[in-house]
Write an enzyme that holds these catalytic residues in place. Sequence first.
Site, PDB file in Angstrom:
ATOM      1  N   LYS A 122      85.551 -73.078   6.855  1.00 29.30           N
ATOM      2  CA  LYS A 122      86.706 -72.794   6.014  1.00 29.30           C
ATOM      3  C   LYS A 122      87.389 -74.076   5.524  1.00 29.30           C
ATOM      4  O   LYS A 122      87.965 -74.098   4.448  1.00 29.30           O
ATOM      5  CB  LYS A 122      87.735 -71.954   6.776  1.00 29.30           C
TER       6      LYS A 122
HETATM    7  C1  LIG Z   1      84.691 -67.073   8.030  1.00 29.06           C
HETATM    8  C2  LIG Z   1      83.484 -67.300   8.850  1.00 29.06           C
HETATM    9  C3  LIG Z   1      82.287 -66.637   8.596  1.00 29.06           C
HETATM   10  C4  LIG Z   1      82.175 -65.575   7.529  1.00 29.06           C
HETATM   11  O1  LIG Z   1      82.281 -66.118   6.227  1.00 29.06           O
HETATM   12  P1  LIG Z   1      82.607 -65.146   5.005  1.00 29.06           P
HETATM   13  O2  LIG Z   1      82.821 -66.059   3.847  1.00 29.06           O
HETATM   14  O3  LIG Z   1      83.828 -64.390   5.384  1.00 29.06           O
HETATM   15  O4  LIG Z   1      81.411 -64.267   4.828  1.00 29.06           O
HETATM   16  C5  LIG Z   1      81.187 -66.954   9.359  1.00 29.06           C
HETATM   17  N1  LIG Z   1      81.260 -67.879  10.348  1.00 29.06           N
HETATM   18  C6  LIG Z   1      82.399 -68.531  10.634  1.00 29.06           C
HETATM   19  C7  LIG Z   1      82.417 -69.506  11.753  1.00 29.06           C
HETATM   20  C8  LIG Z   1      83.547 -68.289   9.887  1.00 29.06           C
HETATM   21  O5  LIG Z   1      84.680 -68.941  10.166  1.00 29.06           O
END
Ligand SMILES: *Cc1c(COP(=O)(O)O)cnc(C)c1O
Length: 439
Positions: free
Chosen positions: A112
């Site tokens: 993120k």
């Molecule tokens: C947010 C997240 C995901 C999922 O990603 P999306 O964009 O919501 O599909 C997978 N792994 C981790 C560690 C995340 O923080």
Amino acid sequence: MRYLSTRGQAAPRDFEAVLLAGLAEDGGLFLPETWPELSPAEWRALRGLPYAELAARLIHPFAGPALGFEDLSRMTAAAYAGFGHPAVAPLVQLDARCFALELFHGPTLAFKDMAMQLLGRLFDHVLARRGERITIVGATSGDTGSAAIEACRDRANLDVVILHPEGRTSEVQRRQMTTVLSPNVANLAVEGDFDTCQDLVKAMFNDAPFRAEMRLAAVNSINWARVAAQIPYYAYAAMALGAPDRPVAFSVPTGNFGNVLAAWAVRRMGLPVERLIIGANRNNILARWLDANDMSIRPVEPSLSPSMDIQVSSNFERLLFELLGRDGAATAAQMQRFRAEGRMPVPDAAWRAATGLFRGFTLDDPGTLAEIRHLWTSAGYLADPHTAIGTAAARAHAPADRAIPVVVAATAHPAKFPDAVEEATGRRPPSARAPRRPI
Ligand SMILES: *Cc1c(COP(=O)(O)O)cnc(C)c1O
């Protein structure tokens, strides 16, 4: 670039408006009016650029012309300067054809940060110029919240309020969110699951007077700018492995569908992406949909990969809009039905088109632990539970042509989920080297 709503009823907007609005007023999600497409020669000319520079070049077609290239370059440079690895998003080879694209070298150790570190700067830049102040509201299953808080803390023109499901995030995630004591940061622990939090946020945005009074803005992956900021790393990895002259496949551990949508966008922009593999834990609505066109909501169950404990993948609406030939009325009808009935039969032609490109894969918790163990014993690689679902999915659904590399989005640092890693391998992951503070 102008933006359309997936539900067809909102007036077209520019990038700045889309950044600040998050969700469109008709309840839809914004998408660019046209996709920028690069020729093979144009892609080749981008090979070898440092990450921050590539990011500015690829994001600018979406953000310009209102946002100048110089300003954007300055912001991408600052956003990625604080990352703990000089490559920002390094590729690590796991076996003969499978690579981990490590997206977890930012301040909160999950992918993120790749988008959020830029978003915080974009917001501050735009708001300072306008002399405005906003309240960012977001729902999180763990990683979005900490990344948003880290990106927005102490910024002059924003307040940030994050809702998380009480007791359903990891301890590291909880602490990363709740120990930031900046006056512009508030955390709310909600009784319920991630979808409860997300519904509350959506309800706030759908309450027009409240939304206007609070000047609400979103940083969830419904915000187009986040998806845009995730596009460069897929291009970076594909080009490092030979694209546009060699096809690649991506395997993405998926929750809200934002990350894999960015991989889809790279294909739409002209890179040869052969296949997109979606990894899921037992909350596998997307994998069930790809298997049998069964898009039906089941209760969310907690798992070892909490950032994927999601049943309603918001960004799927963007793919649906594209699959339905950009028909906003048809997309709106499908989404209203999904909301009302908890299930959505996607028209057969659209579903078939999706299954030509996407594959779905489900892994339960014992399988996830076994995969973490396998990566450790076979490659000496410590993976977090989300990444492990991605690598297992990659092995299960790699294209038949062995010359096509499969890049797995490594979405969290193993130190963020130390208990699962230790249970699987007997080894406590060493804590991550503290990233330098962003400048
Ligand atoms: C947010 C997240 C995901 C999922 O990603 P999306 O964009 O919501 O599909 C997978 N792994 C981790 C560690 C995340 O923080």
